[in-house]
Design an enzyme around this catalytic site. Structure first.
Site, PDB file in Angstrom:
ATOM      1  N   LYS A 158      19.780  11.092   7.928  1.00  0.00           N
ATOM      2  CA  LYS A 158      19.067  10.121   7.092  1.00  0.00           C
ATOM      3  C   LYS A 158      19.177   8.697   7.617  1.00  0.00           C
ATOM      4  O   LYS A 158      18.271   7.890   7.424  1.00  0.00           O
ATOM      5  CB  LYS A 158      19.563  10.184   5.642  1.00  0.00           C
ATOM      6  CG  LYS A 158      19.168  11.491   4.975  1.00  0.00           C
ATOM      7  CD  LYS A 158      19.188  11.409   3.470  1.00  0.00           C
ATOM      8  CE  LYS A 158      18.549  12.650   2.877  1.00  0.00           C
ATOM      9  NZ  LYS A 158      18.862  12.841   1.474  1.00  0.00           N
ATOM     10  N   LYS A 206      14.742  22.865   7.099  1.00  0.00           N
ATOM     11  CA  LYS A 206      14.885  23.368   5.724  1.00  0.00           C
ATOM     12  C   LYS A 206      13.750  22.839   4.844  1.00  0.00           C
ATOM     13  O   LYS A 206      13.222  21.742   5.105  1.00  0.00           O
ATOM     14  CB  LYS A 206      16.281  23.038   5.204  1.00  0.00           C
ATOM     15  CG  LYS A 206      16.369  21.780   4.447  1.00  0.00           C
ATOM     16  CD  LYS A 206      17.753  21.494   3.913  1.00  0.00           C
ATOM     17  CE  LYS A 206      17.696  20.038   3.473  1.00  0.00           C
ATOM     18  NZ  LYS A 206      18.714  19.461   2.760  1.00  0.00           N
ATOM     19  N   LYS A 229      12.164  18.179  -0.330  1.00  0.00           N
ATOM     20  CA  LYS A 229      11.343  17.561  -1.367  1.00  0.00           C
ATOM     21  C   LYS A 229      10.465  16.480  -0.774  1.00  0.00           C
ATOM     22  O   LYS A 229       9.431  16.136  -1.329  1.00  0.00           O
ATOM     23  CB  LYS A 229      12.248  16.895  -2.412  1.00  0.00           C
ATOM     24  CG  LYS A 229      13.162  17.832  -3.174  1.00  0.00           C
ATOM     25  CD  LYS A 229      14.147  16.984  -3.996  1.00  0.00           C
ATOM     26  CE  LYS A 229      15.269  17.782  -4.572  1.00  0.00           C
ATOM     27  NZ  LYS A 229      16.387  16.939  -5.011  1.00  0.00           N
TER      28      LYS A 229
HETATM   29  P1  TYM Z   1      19.604  18.119  -3.805  1.00  0.00           P
HETATM   30  O1  TYM Z   1      19.051  17.413  -4.982  1.00  0.00           O
HETATM   31  O2  TYM Z   1      19.118  17.736  -2.443  1.00  0.00           O
HETATM   32  O3  TYM Z   1      19.353  19.674  -3.934  1.00  0.00           O
HETATM   33  C1  TYM Z   1      19.711  20.359  -5.117  1.00  0.00           C
HETATM   34  C2  TYM Z   1      20.253  21.720  -4.784  1.00  0.00           C
HETATM   35  O4  TYM Z   1      19.281  22.483  -4.040  1.00  0.00           O
HETATM   36  C3  TYM Z   1      19.875  23.014  -2.864  1.00  0.00           C
HETATM   37  N1  TYM Z   1      18.834  23.039  -1.806  1.00  0.00           N
HETATM   38  C4  TYM Z   1      18.460  24.145  -1.162  1.00  0.00           C
HETATM   39  N2  TYM Z   1      18.862  25.432  -1.258  1.00  0.00           N
HETATM   40  C5  TYM Z   1      18.250  26.341  -0.463  1.00  0.00           C
HETATM   41  N3  TYM Z   1      17.245  26.029   0.420  1.00  0.00           N
HETATM   42  C6  TYM Z   1      16.823  24.742   0.547  1.00  0.00           C
HETATM   43  N4  TYM Z   1      15.834  24.446   1.389  1.00  0.00           N
HETATM   44  C7  TYM Z   1      17.427  23.740  -0.262  1.00  0.00           C
HETATM   45  N5  TYM Z   1      17.242  22.403  -0.409  1.00  0.00           N
HETATM   46  C8  TYM Z   1      18.118  21.994  -1.349  1.00  0.00           C
HETATM   47  C9  TYM Z   1      20.985  22.027  -2.518  1.00  0.00           C
HETATM   48  O5  TYM Z   1      21.955  22.640  -1.713  1.00  0.00           O
HETATM   49  C10 TYM Z   1      21.502  21.686  -3.892  1.00  0.00           C
HETATM   50  O6  TYM Z   1      22.407  22.663  -4.335  1.00  0.00           O
HETATM   51  N6  TYM Z   1      24.147  16.330  -2.870  1.00  0.00           N
HETATM   52  C11 TYM Z   1      23.402  17.207  -3.752  1.00  0.00           C
HETATM   53  C12 TYM Z   1      23.460  16.808  -5.215  1.00  0.00           C
HETATM   54  C13 TYM Z   1      24.824  16.625  -5.773  1.00  0.00           C
HETATM   55  C14 TYM Z   1      25.747  17.643  -6.105  1.00  0.00           C
HETATM   56  C15 TYM Z   1      26.882  16.986  -6.653  1.00  0.00           C
HETATM   57  C16 TYM Z   1      25.719  19.032  -5.990  1.00  0.00           C
HETATM   58  C17 TYM Z   1      25.404  15.422  -6.113  1.00  0.00           C
HETATM   59  N7  TYM Z   1      26.641  15.658  -6.635  1.00  0.00           N
HETATM   60  C18 TYM Z   1      27.985  17.702  -7.076  1.00  0.00           C
HETATM   61  C19 TYM Z   1      26.839  19.734  -6.431  1.00  0.00           C
HETATM   62  C20 TYM Z   1      27.959  19.085  -6.951  1.00  0.00           C
HETATM   63  C21 TYM Z   1      21.961  17.169  -3.329  1.00  0.00           C
HETATM   64  O7  TYM Z   1      21.509  16.305  -2.631  1.00  0.00           O
HETATM   65  O8  TYM Z   1      21.195  18.101  -3.870  1.00  0.00           O
END
Ligand code: TYM
Length: 327
Positions: free
Chosen positions: A111, A193, A196
């Site tokens: 990023k 991957k 969004k």
């Molecule tokens: P975020 O918002 O990017 O994504 C949310 C969840 O979706 C999963 N994910 C995927 N799983 C499978 N294939 C994909 N292409 C894919 N893209 C996203 C992510 O692994 C995530 O579980 N850092 C985290 C948010 C967060 C968090 C936390 C998670 C902040 N604090 C504490 C767990 C515990 C994130 O950016 O998720």
């Protein structure tokens, strides 16, 4: 009973990767565990956000949690910035983490792209995530594979503080990853991957996509020219990704799906997949439309913040005490 915590960033376009990697697990875990699911709005401001859009997206994600089946009677649903302990604990963890370990985070490298003007929040993002998890004495963190490195860092920081400050300051959590859904790839480029923010809307299927859009995105998904339906991620990443999606939505094993489509072309396979994805998303969209407008949504977030806040307060008291902070 184990404590479960996870979160999703409130940005638009929540997609089937988010669902199959994370949200689906949220629902599965809530019967047997004490689950806390957060909308991590403080994480989303690591890149600039339009305040009006952000508010909308926070409510969208909360409504999606409920639309996929997270039940506010069983699980706590709340917004991160409603509980001040996240930011407070984040500072304590910042003082106990190393710039070297943060520099190694692949998400930061992707990023920031080496820019001097990359926001500091992008760099310290994984510490805030560790704070989210440790604030609730979490045992299990259901996430997609892309979060593995962040969970490892969280564990390292917790173990370090337990060893240097006081034993049992933190519960050391484990990540939970699903076999089929942990890493859903982009439909137009199966080496990246599903995301969004990708420009091409056909790279992903968003949970609120219309049937027509779902069909278009799947039918034009990148495959290969050899024509055989088989799982081989190295040589056939496009078909393998579609098999993964099929398996995760249908509950069938990859072997069974491959056997069922033996001798068929990609077109037939894709058509079946379109039907499966449309069928899975129809009830989610219907639930979303009802919940998004409801008073129940706002009540859920309000009471969720109170319940989460009470747990967080207890943890902060213990942690601050162990560090000699506060009176
Ligand atoms: P975020 O918002 O990017 O994504 C949310 C969840 O979706 C999963 N994910 C995927 N799983 C499978 N294939 C994909 N292409 C894919 N893209 C996203 C992510 O692994 C995530 O579980 N850092 C985290 C948010 C967060 C968090 C936390 C998670 C902040 N604090 C504490 C767990 C515990 C994130 O950016 O998720």
């Amino acid at each position: 009973m184990k404590r479960v915590f996870s979160g999703v960033q409130p940005t638009g376009n929540i997609h089937i990767g988010n669902y199959l990697g994370a949200l689906k697990q949220f629902v599965e875990l809530q019967d047997e565990n004490e689950c806390i699911y957060c909308i991590v709005d403080l994480h989303s401001i690591t890149v600039p956000q339009d305040p009006k859009e952000l508010r909308k997206h926070i409510l969208d994600v909360a409504a999606l949690y409920m639309a996929v089946g997270v039940d506010p009677k069983k699980s706590i649903i709340f917004v991160q910035s409603d509980v001040s302990g996240h930011a407070e604990l984040s500072w304590i963890l910042t003082c106990n983490s190393y710039t070297g370990e943060l520099s190694r985070m692949t998400q930061f490298k992707d990023k920031s792209k080496g820019r001097e003007s990359a926001p500091t929040g992008l760099f310290t993002y994984p510490i805030l995530m560790a704070a989210d998890i440790l604030l609730y004495d979490t045992d299990i963190v259901p996430v997609g594979n892309d979060q593995k490195q962040h969970i490892e860092l969280c564990r390292d920081i917790a173990i370090r503080i337990n060893n240097t400050v006081k034993k049992d300051t933190f519960v050391v959590p484990d990540g939970r990853f699903l076999k089929a859904g942990a890493r859903i790839m982009a439909l137009d480029d199966p080496m990246s991957k599903m995301s969004k923010s990708a420009e091409n809307v056909h790279s992903r299927i968003s949970l609120l996509d219309e049937d027509n859009k779902i069909k278009k995105s799947i039918m034009r998904a990148t495959t290969d020219s050899d024509g055989e339906i088989k799982f081989d991620f190295e040589n056939k990443p496009g078909v393998s990704n579609l098999l993964n999606i099929y398996s995760a939505f249908s509950g069938k094993s990859i072997e069974d799906i491959v056997a069922a489509f033996s001798g068929c072309g990609y077109g037939d396979f894709k058509k079946e997949l379109v039907g499966i994805v449309q069928e899975a998303l129809t009830p989610i969209k219907k639930n979303f439309d009802e919940i998004r407008q409801s008073q129940e949504l706002l009540d859920t977030l309000r009471s969720g913040a109170e319940r989460a806040g009470a747990i967080a307060e207890k943890t902060m008291k213990r942690v601050k005490g162990n560090f000699g902070l506060g009176f």
